[in-house]
Design a protein around this motif. Structure first.
Motif, PDB file in Angstrom:
ATOM      1  N   PHE A  50       0.867  -1.108   0.047  1.00  0.00           N
ATOM      2  CA  PHE A  50       0.092   0.016   0.096  1.00  0.00           C
ATOM      3  C   PHE A  50       0.698   1.069  -0.102  1.00  0.00           C
ATOM      4  O   PHE A  50       1.790   1.387   0.597  1.00  0.00           O
ATOM      5  N   LEU A  51       0.713   2.227  -0.850  1.00  0.00           N
ATOM      6  CA  LEU A  51       1.420   3.438  -0.970  1.00  0.00           C
ATOM      7  C   LEU A  51       0.443   4.763  -0.836  1.00  0.00           C
ATOM      8  O   LEU A  51      -0.360   4.927  -1.445  1.00  0.00           O
ATOM      9  N   SER A  52       0.881   5.574   0.288  1.00  0.00           N
ATOM     10  CA  SER A  52      -0.099   6.672   0.583  1.00  0.00           C
ATOM     11  C   SER A  52       1.074   7.693   0.420  1.00  0.00           C
ATOM     12  O   SER A  52       2.035   7.650  -0.145  1.00  0.00           O
ATOM     13  N   ALA A  53       0.687   8.917   0.948  1.00  0.00           N
ATOM     14  CA  ALA A  53       1.566   9.989   0.898  1.00  0.00           C
ATOM     15  C   ALA A  53       2.519  10.187   2.053  1.00  0.00           C
ATOM     16  O   ALA A  53       3.092  10.981   2.173  1.00  0.00           O
ATOM     17  N   GLY A  54       2.591   9.095   3.057  1.00  0.00           N
ATOM     18  CA  GLY A  54       2.933   9.084   4.040  1.00  0.00           C
ATOM     19  C   GLY A  54       4.613   8.657   4.051  1.00  0.00           C
ATOM     20  O   GLY A  54       5.048   8.071   2.994  1.00  0.00           O
ATOM     21  N   LEU A  55       5.414   9.192   4.875  1.00  0.00           N
ATOM     22  CA  LEU A  55       6.859   8.923   5.031  1.00  0.00           C
ATOM     23  C   LEU A  55       7.183   7.478   5.085  1.00  0.00           C
ATOM     24  O   LEU A  55       8.118   6.845   4.412  1.00  0.00           O
TER      25      LEU A  55
END
Length: 122
Positions: A50-55
């Motif tokens: 899963f790829l969010s905008a988080g670090l």
């Protein structure tokens, strides 16, 4: 229920000396992180993330991309525009595009309605 302290946080003295440089410690941290991610990628089936905008997810995906020659499959969950109040272009919808361009990820954005829980079996 019993309330008790389960940790002890202590700091070194302000004048403490360290035998290793900050750059050396940063290199070690980066290498340990790389090894940890690579160890989780051992699989006989395709893997993804899963790829969010988080670090956190961005860092993991970046290390995954370094550990393989194949494009890493990534998935980003988002909501329809009418529910994305306060979101800017640099947030969740743009970050996966940037990662895809820079790292070669195979990203799929999945748009879900807020009532998606109703789709789950009871």
């Amino acid at each position: 229920m019993k309330i008790r302290q389960y940790w002890d946080l202590s700091f070194p003295r302000a004048d403490a000396q360290y035998p290793r440089s900050e750059a050396d410690l940063a290199d070690e941290l980066r290498e340990r992180f790389r090894q940890s991610v690579a160890a989780q990628m051992v699989s006989d089936v395709p893997i993804g993330a899963f790829l969010s905008a988080g670090l956190d997810s961005s860092s993991i995906v970046a290390m995954m991309c370094k550990a393989t020659q194949q494009p890493v499959r990534t998935y980003t969950i988002t909501f329809p525009r009418k529910y994305r109040v306060g979101e800017t272009r640099s947030m969740i919808r743009m970050c996966p595009r940037v990662w895809r361009r820079q790292l070669g990820c195979d990203n799929q954005q999945i748009v879900v309605e807020p009532d998606v829980a109703e789709l789950l079996p009871v």
